[in-house]
Scaffold this active site. Structure first.
Site, PDB file in Angstrom:
ATOM      1  N   LYS A  26       0.834  -1.204   0.000  1.00  0.00           N
ATOM      2  CA  LYS A  26       0.000   0.000   0.000  1.00  0.00           C
ATOM      3  C   LYS A  26       0.869   1.254   0.000  1.00  0.00           C
ATOM      4  O   LYS A  26       0.641   2.209  -0.753  1.00  0.00           O
ATOM      5  CB  LYS A  26      -0.921  -0.020   1.214  1.00  0.00           C
ATOM      6  N   ARG A 120      -3.118   3.122   8.558  1.00  0.00           N
ATOM      7  CA  ARG A 120      -3.476   2.009   7.678  1.00  0.00           C
ATOM      8  C   ARG A 120      -2.345   1.000   7.582  1.00  0.00           C
ATOM      9  O   ARG A 120      -1.176   1.352   7.391  1.00  0.00           O
ATOM     10  CB  ARG A 120      -3.827   2.538   6.283  1.00  0.00           C
ATOM     11  N   GLY A 135      -8.577  -5.934   2.682  1.00  0.00           N
ATOM     12  CA  GLY A 135      -9.333  -6.122   3.915  1.00  0.00           C
ATOM     13  C   GLY A 135      -8.752  -7.117   4.887  1.00  0.00           C
ATOM     14  O   GLY A 135      -9.372  -7.416   5.910  1.00  0.00           O
ATOM     15  N   THR A 139      -7.386  -1.026   9.149  1.00  0.00           N
ATOM     16  CA  THR A 139      -7.302   0.409   8.915  1.00  0.00           C
ATOM     17  C   THR A 139      -8.105   1.113  10.001  1.00  0.00           C
ATOM     18  O   THR A 139      -9.196   0.654  10.370  1.00  0.00           O
ATOM     19  CB  THR A 139      -7.863   0.769   7.526  1.00  0.00           C
ATOM     20  N   GLN A 186      -1.847   8.978   7.137  1.00  0.00           N
ATOM     21  CA  GLN A 186      -2.208  10.079   6.239  1.00  0.00           C
ATOM     22  C   GLN A 186      -3.214  11.003   6.910  1.00  0.00           C
ATOM     23  O   GLN A 186      -4.053  10.549   7.709  1.00  0.00           O
ATOM     24  CB  GLN A 186      -2.838   9.538   4.951  1.00  0.00           C
ATOM     25  N   GLU A 300      -9.455   3.291  -4.492  1.00  0.00           N
ATOM     26  CA  GLU A 300     -10.325   3.902  -3.495  1.00  0.00           C
ATOM     27  C   GLU A 300     -10.160   5.423  -3.579  1.00  0.00           C
ATOM     28  O   GLU A 300      -9.030   5.925  -3.617  1.00  0.00           O
ATOM     29  CB  GLU A 300      -9.989   3.394  -2.091  1.00  0.00           C
ATOM     30  N   GLN A 312      -6.001   4.937  -2.267  1.00  0.00           N
ATOM     31  CA  GLN A 312      -5.399   3.620  -2.461  1.00  0.00           C
ATOM     32  C   GLN A 312      -5.576   3.200  -3.914  1.00  0.00           C
ATOM     33  O   GLN A 312      -6.574   3.534  -4.557  1.00  0.00           O
ATOM     34  CB  GLN A 312      -6.054   2.555  -1.561  1.00  0.00           C
ATOM     35  N   ARG A 314      -4.567  -0.489  -6.242  1.00  0.00           N
ATOM     36  CA  ARG A 314      -3.901  -1.786  -6.281  1.00  0.00           C
ATOM     37  C   ARG A 314      -4.374  -2.537  -7.524  1.00  0.00           C
ATOM     38  O   ARG A 314      -5.449  -2.260  -8.068  1.00  0.00           O
ATOM     39  CB  ARG A 314      -4.222  -2.589  -5.022  1.00  0.00           C
ATOM     40  N   HIS A 858     -12.010 -36.445 -25.874  1.00  0.00           N
ATOM     41  CA  HIS A 858     -11.551 -37.789 -25.519  1.00  0.00           C
ATOM     42  C   HIS A 858     -12.435 -38.464 -24.474  1.00  0.00           C
ATOM     43  O   HIS A 858     -12.772 -39.644 -24.597  1.00  0.00           O
ATOM     44  CB  HIS A 858     -10.101 -37.712 -25.026  1.00  0.00           C
TER      45      HIS A 858
END
Length: 900
Positions: A26, A120, A135, A139, A186, A300, A312, A314, A858
């Site tokens: 992150k 976080r 998750g 956070t 943050q 996010e 965020q 990812r 087959h």
């Protein structure tokens, strides 16, 4: 870098995306995002993994607890829960060293002591291309004051050992000891709206369609499922769909810290959280982020009065990759449609690079790799009206779900296929070709006759034709075996280039293609005409029982003969039972000779391996271990045969099938002669029955020839790999499995290898194994699997494709690995796919259900040969049917009932 605690606290602006080991996934992504033009990230800092290590060192009991956790049974949830709780408690109680605490509080002071913060977790195994860990760690929002920031940093470290995070790591094969925790702090954004942006559709995989989920207040309410979001879909810069939710509650920050749920005013509940213009602006921002990271992103975001903040981003780890073909000269970014080779070849597992690149080299048509699987581009065939119908027809016969998926794509206005070269628009020779032996896969005709008796592909049902074809193949394989053993170094690769051309020449032998098509066309004709004249469903199934010359069904019967050689010797049987439970039991053949009857048992197994030892599960992948390399694989099958059959079972089974086929033939012909124009109908039918009996068995032989050649290629390549290892270029022979054929050749010629490339390939293969390949894939990344559009399936039953007639009820045995097979009489095999290596198992079961397959794949062919009721193409069968449940297989009508 902040002055205090220099080694453990870094500002986000000082963090790069290559520093995940220091600041976690992150943190690394946020650091990179903070430098992307036009992207605003809330100010903050990272407490590095070095700080986490220092804290863990203050709690020596953590090491002992990790030892206990590593030794715990992964299925013992109670033990995992208890150990995880002890680990969290130990980390939190360890405390924060004074200098580290000073570094963190100093960083907070620089950003504003009175401000609110988000604290976080940022683990090193997090936000990876292969596993998001979304998750799994904790956070904390709206944390106010330096003391509270410190407390929540400690809680984040401890959340590395939440029960859910520990279990998630185990599922992804990640060792708890190798993961460390950083923490991102943050400044809080107090948004009017927030949510998640997926730059690709997370359900369909479509890369052109972005999805925005939006709600009022803090995004945690949406992520945790507290509220239903507004959902917007955006394509090419326009909102193409939206669903506005009734948003009754939102999550807001409290002035003194923490959060609370609040009710949304009734008049605001149905107001969209974002305007269309804001949605489009957000997606435009997301595309910029996606371009920076080079793959679709899960983002996010928050919206305040002065615009969007990104908190965020990812990778979306669940998307199936898109093939990346080299465009032809002058070709633009035109849409493409790809069909899965694995679904045609009954092998949907991921392949290592040497495996898929070898299949590309020896295939009859171009193939493209994605996610460790191969795909054929059928766009030109679909775009041409002259070839589209033939393609859909052959695909529908192989797998109705593929046809439905293709038709689903064709129905869409936005998917305009390129118009093919007029010179080739009518060329259907390879329509539906997925590479190797199979219906139309060698370049022959592409569908059944339009009506009436077809002009046979081979003029007469002459067994000598098959004998000649087998002899040709054996001569070619013998020549390859003779010549390849003398080659090494660059000369080996020069030789293989020529051998691959011979490989293709054998596959494209016109007589071989006509023989295959003769059996198939006669089968189609019999099913169509006997259905029309006599009301019989799938009439050809009984007429193909014990068809002569089927190498795959013979493989199963011959293993019964091996059991006959072993059954009279109890000490041999007991010895093999021990081998079955020994993961390293491949030296068992040497041990057999010390037992009474062991020499005869060993000779029987070795005779079997000389004929079939080149086979294995997923045999189209040259990197998979062959039976000759791993003979213990056969032991469970042999023991099942010893338990479930008596002496002489192979001959009895074959004769019973042949007798039933002859009785069915006489019955059909007698009933036809009683019809109007009966003598003509009976004569035509007799000709088609003779054609089926003469050529249906040959359908399996070309694949056997391919696998014989592949084993010789593999032996030579592994010998060369051994030479490279002895030369110090590679660490171990199997490293070459993670190189493409061309890359392996380059290593041999240059005597240099890139260990980092091999390491990346190993990691990519692990991620590919977790993906489920679609039947059809578009160049937009959309995975389309098709559906059965039927109204003749009872409620609650699982629809599939009827491939072998009959109905049977029994215990479901859900088996994903041939080595785990342990069957009792009357069991029904349920599995993902069956290639020829599974055929010996068919003799011991009463019915067959697979997730993948078609009429002429087959498993279907062998099920008919053995008279085994079978339904294939049953979506998610291995997940919807539980091992041990009683089920009923309706092989005539194509569905499965779960009885309990």
């Amino acid at each position: 870098m902040f002055d205090e605690g220099r080694e453990t606290v870094l500002g986000l602006g000082e963090v790069g995306e290559d520093q995940a080991g220091l600041v976690g996934g992150k943190g690394a992504h946020l650091g990179a995002l903070s430098r992307v033009d036009g992207v605003r990230v809330p100010d903050g800092f990272c407490v590095t993994t070095d700080a986490f290590r220092r804290v863990v060192e203050r709690a020596p009991e953590v090491e002992a607890l990790l030892d206990r956790l590593a030794g715990a049974d992964p299925d013992d949830r109670q033990a995992v829960r208890a150990l995880s709780a002890e680990l969290r408690r130990a980390v939190e109680e360890a405390g924060i060293p004074d200098d580290l605490a000073a570094g963190i509080t100093g960083a907070v002071a620089r950003l504003g002591e009175g401000a609110a913060y988000a604290v976080r977790s940022s683990a090193t195994a997090e936000d990876l291309p292969t596993a998001s860990f979304a998750g799994q760690q904790d956070t904390y929002l709206n944390v106010v004051g330096p003391a509270e920031v410190l407390r929540h940093v400690s809680r984040c470290w401890a959340s590395l050992f939440t029960e859910r995070a520990v279990i998630y790591r185990r599922r992804h094969g990640i060792d708890d000891r190798t993961v460390h925790m950083a923490v991102v702090v943050q400044r809080m954004v107090l948004p009017d709206a927030s949510g998640v942006l997926f730059t690709a559709d997370p359900v369909t995989g479509n890369r052109r369609t972005a999805t925005v989920d939006a709600g009022f207040g803090l995004g945690e309410a949406l992520v945790s499922g507290l509220v239903n979001p507004d959902v917007f879909r955006v394509r090419d810069g326009e909102v193409v769909a939206r669903a506005i939710a009734v948003k009754q509650r939102a999550l807001h920050a409290l002035p003194g810290g923490g959060t609370r749920e609040v009710e949304v005013e009734p008049r605001q509940q149905e107001r969209p959280a974002l305007t269309h213009a804001q949605v489009v602006e957000l997606v435009r921002l997301g595309r910029r982020i996606e371009a920076h990271f080079g793959c679709p992103q899960d983002i996010e975001w928050c919206l305040t009065d002065d615009g969007f903040r990104i908190v965020q981003s990812r990778p979306i780890t669940t998307l199936f990759p898109v093939p990346d073909p080299v465009p032809e000269a002058g070709e633009g970014p035109t849409p493409r449609v790809y069909v899965s080779v694995g679904h045609q070849q009954m092998m949907t597992d991921a392949m290592k690079p040497l495996g898929w690149s070898m299949w590309q080299r020896t295939a009859m048509v171009p193939m493209y790799e994605a996610g460790g699987r191969l795909f054929v581009d059928v766009s030109p065939r679909l775009a041409s009206s002259a070839s589209r119908a033939a393609l859909l027809d052959v695909m529908g016969k192989g797998d109705p779900l593929v046809r439905d998926a293709l038709e689903t794509v064709l129905e869409r206005d936005e998917f305009e296929l390129p118009v093919p070269d007029p010179d080739h628009a009518g060329d259907t020779d390879h329509a539906g070709d997925t590479g190797h032996a199979g219906p139309a896969r060698q370049g022959g005709p592409v569908g059944p006759p339009a009506g009436g008796a077809p002009e046979p592909s081979v003029t007469e049902a002459d067994p000598a034709i098959v004998a000649e074809l087998v002899e040709r193949s054996e001569r070619s394989v013998a020549a390859l075996a003779r010549d390849i053993r003398t080659k090494s170094g660059p000369e080996l690769f020069d030789f293989l280039a020529e051998a691959f051309e011979e490989h293709k020449r054998v596959l494209s032998d016109p007589l071989s293609i006509r023989a295959i098509m003769a059996g198939m066309e006669a089968t189609w004709w019999l099913n169509e005409k006997l259905g029309e004249w006599l009301g019989e469903k799938n009439a050809a199934d009984a007429l193909t029982l014990s068809a002569p010359g089927n190498i795959t069904s013979e493989m199963g019967l011959d293993l019964l003969d091996v059991a006959d050689a072993i059954r009279p010797h109890p000490e041999v049987v007991a010895f093999l039972a021990d081998v079955q439970d020994d993961a390293h039991g491949d030296g068992f053949l040497d041990g057999l000779v010390k037992l009474p009857g062991g020499s005869a048992a060993r000779e029987a197994i070795e005779t079997y391996l000389r004929r079939y030892g080149m086979r294995c599960v997923a045999e189209i992948d040259i990197t998979r271990p062959r039976w000759s390399e791993h003979p213990a694989t056969l032991v469970p099958l042999i023991l099942d045969n010893v338990r479930n059959f008596g002496p002489g079972a192979a001959e009895r089974r074959f004769e019973q099938g042949r007798s039933r086929a002859l009785r069915t033939e006489q019955d059909v012909l007698t009933r036809l002669r009683a019809l109007p124009d009966g003598e003509r109908k009976a004569a035509e039918t007799k000709r088609m029955i003779d054609q089926v009996r003469a050529f249906a068995g040959y359908r399996e032989y070309p694949k056997y020839g391919i696998v014989c050649r592949y084993f010789l290629y593999k032996q030579a390549l592994l010998e060369e790999a051994g030479r490279v290892v002895r030369g110090g270029v590679l660490d171990e022979r199997e490293d070459v499995f993670h190189l493409t054929f061309q890359e392996f050749e380059d290593v041999v010629r240059s005597r240099r290898a890139d260990p980092r490339l091999i390491a990346r390939r190993k990691e990519a293969f692990r991620s590919h194994e977790a993906l489920t390949p679609p039947r059809v894939l578009t160049s937009d990344g959309e995975a389309v699997n098709g559906a059965y559009r039927r109204d003749d399936v009872p409620a609650g039953a699982l629809a599939g494709l009827a491939v072998s007639t009959g109905s049977v009820e029994g215990r479901a045995r859900v088996i994903l690995d041939l080595a785990d097979a342990e069957l009792a009489e009357g069991d029904i095999l349920v599995t993902r796919f069956t290639d020829p290596s599974w055929s010996p198992l068919f003799l011991g079961v009463a019915g067959l259900v697979t997730e993948v397959g078609g009429l002429m794949t087959h498993g279907a062919v062998i099920a008919r040969e053995y008279g085994l009721p079978a339904v294939v193409g049953v979506d998610r069968a291995t997940r919807l049917i539980r091992d041990g449940q009683r089920i009923r297989v309706h092989g005539t009508d194509g569905y499965v009932e779960i009885l309990e």
